[in-house]
Design a protein around this motif. Structure first.
Motif, PDB file in Angstrom:
ATOM      1  N   ASP A  36       0.858  -1.185   0.000  1.00  0.00           N
ATOM      2  CA  ASP A  36       0.000   0.000   0.000  1.00  0.00           C
ATOM      3  C   ASP A  36       0.894   1.235   0.000  1.00  0.00           C
ATOM      4  OD1 ASP A  36      -2.064   1.762   0.152  1.00  0.00           O
ATOM      5  OD2 ASP A  36      -2.521   1.407   2.271  1.00  0.00           O
ATOM      6  N   ARG A  37       1.192   1.753  -1.189  1.00  0.00           N
ATOM      7  CA  ARG A  37       2.080   2.902  -1.319  1.00  0.00           C
ATOM      8  C   ARG A  37       1.743   3.637  -2.611  1.00  0.00           C
ATOM      9  NH1 ARG A  37       8.065   1.247  -1.974  1.00  0.00           N
ATOM     10  NH2 ARG A  37       8.154   2.815  -3.613  1.00  0.00           N
ATOM     11  N   ARG A  38       2.174   4.899  -2.689  1.00  0.00           N
ATOM     12  CA  ARG A  38       1.890   5.714  -3.877  1.00  0.00           C
ATOM     13  C   ARG A  38       3.014   5.697  -4.891  1.00  0.00           C
ATOM     14  NH1 ARG A  38      -1.419  11.136  -1.996  1.00  0.00           N
ATOM     15  NH2 ARG A  38      -2.930  10.092  -0.619  1.00  0.00           N
ATOM     16  N   GLU A  39       4.233   5.417  -4.454  1.00  0.00           N
ATOM     17  CA  GLU A  39       5.361   5.395  -5.370  1.00  0.00           C
ATOM     18  C   GLU A  39       5.315   4.113  -6.207  1.00  0.00           C
ATOM     19  OE1 GLU A  39       5.682   5.626  -2.073  1.00  0.00           O
ATOM     20  OE2 GLU A  39       6.000   7.790  -1.867  1.00  0.00           O
ATOM     21  N   ASP A  47      -1.121  -2.379 -12.783  1.00  0.00           N
ATOM     22  CA  ASP A  47      -1.552  -1.258 -13.618  1.00  0.00           C
ATOM     23  C   ASP A  47      -1.003  -1.405 -15.028  1.00  0.00           C
ATOM     24  OD1 ASP A  47      -2.801  -0.001 -11.445  1.00  0.00           O
ATOM     25  OD2 ASP A  47      -0.997   1.132 -10.929  1.00  0.00           O
ATOM     26  N   GLN A  94      -8.426   1.149 -10.604  1.00  0.00           N
ATOM     27  CA  GLN A  94      -7.764   0.725 -11.831  1.00  0.00           C
ATOM     28  C   GLN A  94      -8.766   0.570 -12.972  1.00  0.00           C
ATOM     29  OE1 GLN A  94      -6.120  -2.820  -9.804  1.00  0.00           O
ATOM     30  NE2 GLN A  94      -4.121  -2.185 -10.587  1.00  0.00           N
ATOM     31  N   GLY A 121       5.161   5.946 -13.514  1.00  0.00           N
ATOM     32  CA  GLY A 121       4.550   6.483 -12.304  1.00  0.00           C
ATOM     33  C   GLY A 121       3.876   7.819 -12.546  1.00  0.00           C
ATOM     34  N   GLY A 135       0.469   7.690 -13.664  1.00  0.00           N
ATOM     35  CA  GLY A 135      -0.466   7.118 -12.703  1.00  0.00           C
ATOM     36  C   GLY A 135      -0.403   5.604 -12.632  1.00  0.00           C
ATOM     37  N   THR A 177       1.448   2.837 -11.057  1.00  0.00           N
ATOM     38  CA  THR A 177       2.401   2.606  -9.971  1.00  0.00           C
ATOM     39  C   THR A 177       2.569   1.128  -9.628  1.00  0.00           C
ATOM     40  OG1 THR A 177       0.658   2.938  -8.319  1.00  0.00           O
ATOM     41  CG2 THR A 177       1.959   4.873  -8.964  1.00  0.00           C
ATOM     42  N   ARG A 178       1.623   0.300 -10.015  1.00  0.00           N
ATOM     43  CA  ARG A 178       1.748  -1.149  -9.767  1.00  0.00           C
ATOM     44  C   ARG A 178       2.324  -1.756 -11.045  1.00  0.00           C
ATOM     45  NH1 ARG A 178      -3.300   0.612  -8.333  1.00  0.00           N
ATOM     46  NH2 ARG A 178      -3.837   0.606  -6.122  1.00  0.00           N
TER      47      ARG A 178
END
Length: 264
Positions: free
Chosen positions: A42-45, A86, A118, A189, A192, A194-195
């Motif tokens: 669970d992260r934004r980067e 993603d 997503q 990234g 948008g 990130t995964r």
């Protein structure tokens, strides 16, 4: 399938003859259980995960393809990892060899992907310096979401134009002909995405390893011996100091080992 690691109190109890817990019992796991087992942090980067298969003697392919050393469960996990991602990042040579097609929407992951914000399916991002690709293939002409082409600023303008004409989104991720691994991760990234999931090939995975941007490796160890001169899962020049990863999960079924390693 059964969980071998992390070792828990229940795992130890089973080994001593106690009552087995559901995750250490040899049984078929549902897609939801696999999705939970392989969930992204669970992260934004951006988080770059690799997924590869290897034989016991280190072959990543047989006759130039990974399918012969895979299994039905390995392909289920392959599908789960795609269902969580993603974007799937792949090298041009792998696109040509494996006959890559667009990722498809899967009803089993529709609710999970919607909850995560997503789209219906991951994008495919092809890393290529030359753009020597067949842009008439469905990967470019009929994807559910536009295919991305990651290349360098010095890429041939006519090939860039051909990619864009086919409907691909060209992303510049390098100053010369090639792609810089760290810049590619940043560029995705910024879109948008990130995964991140890379399925190879070995040359591309080697570039991500050498660039210090691989966060996680999901490695299936196939109980086969191939001999020959097949590639390893990661190619390219060696590193001055080998990167150290730690084991976070290990599943087993029919002699196949399904491991997850993260950067230490």
């Amino acid at each position: 399938m059964r969980r071998l690691f992390p070792v828990t109190y229940e795992t130890a109890a089973q080994a001593s003859g106690g009552t087995p817990e559901p995750d250490v019992t040899d049984r078929e796991w549902g897609l939801g259980e696999l999705a939970e087992a392989y969930a992204y942090p669970d992260r934004r980067e951006p988080w770059l995960r690799g997924n590869m298969v290897s034989t016991l003697d280190g072959a990543a392919q047989h006759d130039g393809r990974s399918q012969p050393i895979s299994s039905a469960t390995d392909m289920r996990i392959f599908g789960v990892l795609r269902g969580l991602a993603d974007v799937v990042v792949v090298g041009a040579q792998t696109v040509r060899q494996e006959g890559y097609r667009p990722a498809r929407a899967r009803e089993a992951f529709a609710e999970l992907r919607e909850a995560a914000g997503q789209g219906p399916a991951p994008a495919i991002a092809v890393v290529t310096a030359s753009l020597d690709l067949d842009f008439s293939l469905p990967l470019f002409t009929s994807p559910l979401v536009p295919t991305l082409v990651l290349t360098g600023a010095a890429a041939a303008p006519d090939r860039v134009a051909a990619a864009e004409k086919a409907g691909a989104q060209v992303v510049i991720a390098g100053d010369g002909m090639g792609v810089d691994p760290a810049r590619a991760v940043r560029a995705l990234g910024e879109l948008g995405l990130t995964r991140l999931l890379t399925e190879g090939g070995p040359r591309l995975l080697g570039q991500f390893v050498a660039g210090g941007v691989l966060d996680e490796l999901c490695l299936t160890v196939s109980p086969m011996l191939a001999a020959g001169d097949a590639q390893r899962i990661a190619g390219g020049p060696s590193m001055a100091v080998p990167a150290r990863f730690e084991l976070v999960s290990l599943l087993e079924e029919a002699g196949f080992l399904y491991s997850r390693y993260r950067r230490s």
